[in-house]
Motif scaffolding. Sequence first.
Motif, PDB file in Angstrom:
ATOM      1  N   HIS A  87       0.817  -1.221   0.000  1.00  0.00           N
ATOM      2  CA  HIS A  87       0.000   0.000   0.000  1.00  0.00           C
ATOM      3  C   HIS A  87       0.849   1.269   0.000  1.00  0.00           C
ATOM      4  O   HIS A  87       0.401   2.317  -0.475  1.00  0.00           O
ATOM      5  N   ALA A  88       2.056   1.191   0.530  1.00  0.00           N
ATOM      6  CA  ALA A  88       2.920   2.377   0.616  1.00  0.00           C
ATOM      7  C   ALA A  88       3.331   2.875  -0.769  1.00  0.00           C
ATOM      8  O   ALA A  88       3.489   4.083  -0.967  1.00  0.00           O
ATOM      9  N   PRO A  90       1.617   2.858  -3.848  1.00  0.00           N
ATOM     10  CA  PRO A  90       0.636   3.762  -4.463  1.00  0.00           C
ATOM     11  C   PRO A  90       0.456   5.064  -3.679  1.00  0.00           C
ATOM     12  O   PRO A  90       0.197   6.110  -4.269  1.00  0.00           O
ATOM     13  N   ARG A  91       0.638   5.000  -2.360  1.00  0.00           N
ATOM     14  CA  ARG A  91       0.559   6.248  -1.575  1.00  0.00           C
ATOM     15  C   ARG A  91       1.680   7.199  -1.966  1.00  0.00           C
ATOM     16  O   ARG A  91       1.481   8.414  -2.055  1.00  0.00           O
ATOM     17  N   GLY A  92       2.871   6.665  -2.198  1.00  0.00           N
ATOM     18  CA  GLY A  92       3.986   7.499  -2.646  1.00  0.00           C
ATOM     19  C   GLY A  92       3.695   8.128  -3.999  1.00  0.00           C
ATOM     20  O   GLY A  92       4.000   9.294  -4.231  1.00  0.00           O
ATOM     21  N   ARG A  93       3.080   7.357  -4.900  1.00  0.00           N
ATOM     22  CA  ARG A  93       2.698   7.895  -6.215  1.00  0.00           C
ATOM     23  C   ARG A  93       1.647   8.985  -6.048  1.00  0.00           C
ATOM     24  O   ARG A  93       1.711  10.034  -6.687  1.00  0.00           O
ATOM     25  N   LEU A  94       0.670   8.762  -5.168  1.00  0.00           N
ATOM     26  CA  LEU A  94      -0.372   9.754  -4.929  1.00  0.00           C
ATOM     27  C   LEU A  94       0.223  11.041  -4.358  1.00  0.00           C
ATOM     28  O   LEU A  94      -0.131  12.139  -4.795  1.00  0.00           O
ATOM     29  N   GLU A  95       1.147  10.918  -3.421  1.00  0.00           N
ATOM     30  CA  GLU A  95       1.812  12.108  -2.869  1.00  0.00           C
ATOM     31  C   GLU A  95       2.521  12.872  -3.978  1.00  0.00           C
ATOM     32  O   GLU A  95       2.474  14.100  -4.023  1.00  0.00           O
ATOM     33  N   GLU A  98      -0.096  14.657  -6.117  1.00  0.00           N
ATOM     34  CA  GLU A  98      -0.791  15.741  -5.434  1.00  0.00           C
ATOM     35  C   GLU A  98       0.071  16.970  -5.219  1.00  0.00           C
ATOM     36  O   GLU A  98      -0.436  18.018  -4.830  1.00  0.00           O
TER      37      GLU A  98
END
Length: 126
Positions: A87-88, A90-95, A98
């Motif tokens: 999960h980390a 895709p969160r890095g990609r989202l950050e 954004e």
Amino acid sequence: MSGHARPVSDSSLYPAISRLVSAGLLDRRTEPGASAAQRHTLSLTDAGRCEWLRRLRDISGLDISDSTRYFTVLARLSHLPDIADQHAVPRGRLEFLEQPASFFSRSMTMRGGTCCGSPAQAPVRE
């Protein structure tokens, strides 16, 4: 991890394989072929698997910002045993996505016009 997206020349591939074998990350075996030619097989060593998983966990930079590399990483996330590590990424990609994106540096702004109407003037330093 992104060699599939562009051709890799033999003059780049074989020295890279040799370096990985020398570093103990790959195991190279020669096996008899179906005909006279021998086959060379490569497999990750335990150290190679640990390094590969570490690189998947610590993905950043071009592997997050470049969409081709990012999709290559996504295709391999299921190999990470910890769901939190999966999960980390895709969160890095989202950050990354954004973050404000602008052609201009932070010290420059657009003056005049609107985003959906009249044309904007050239940027002006504040």
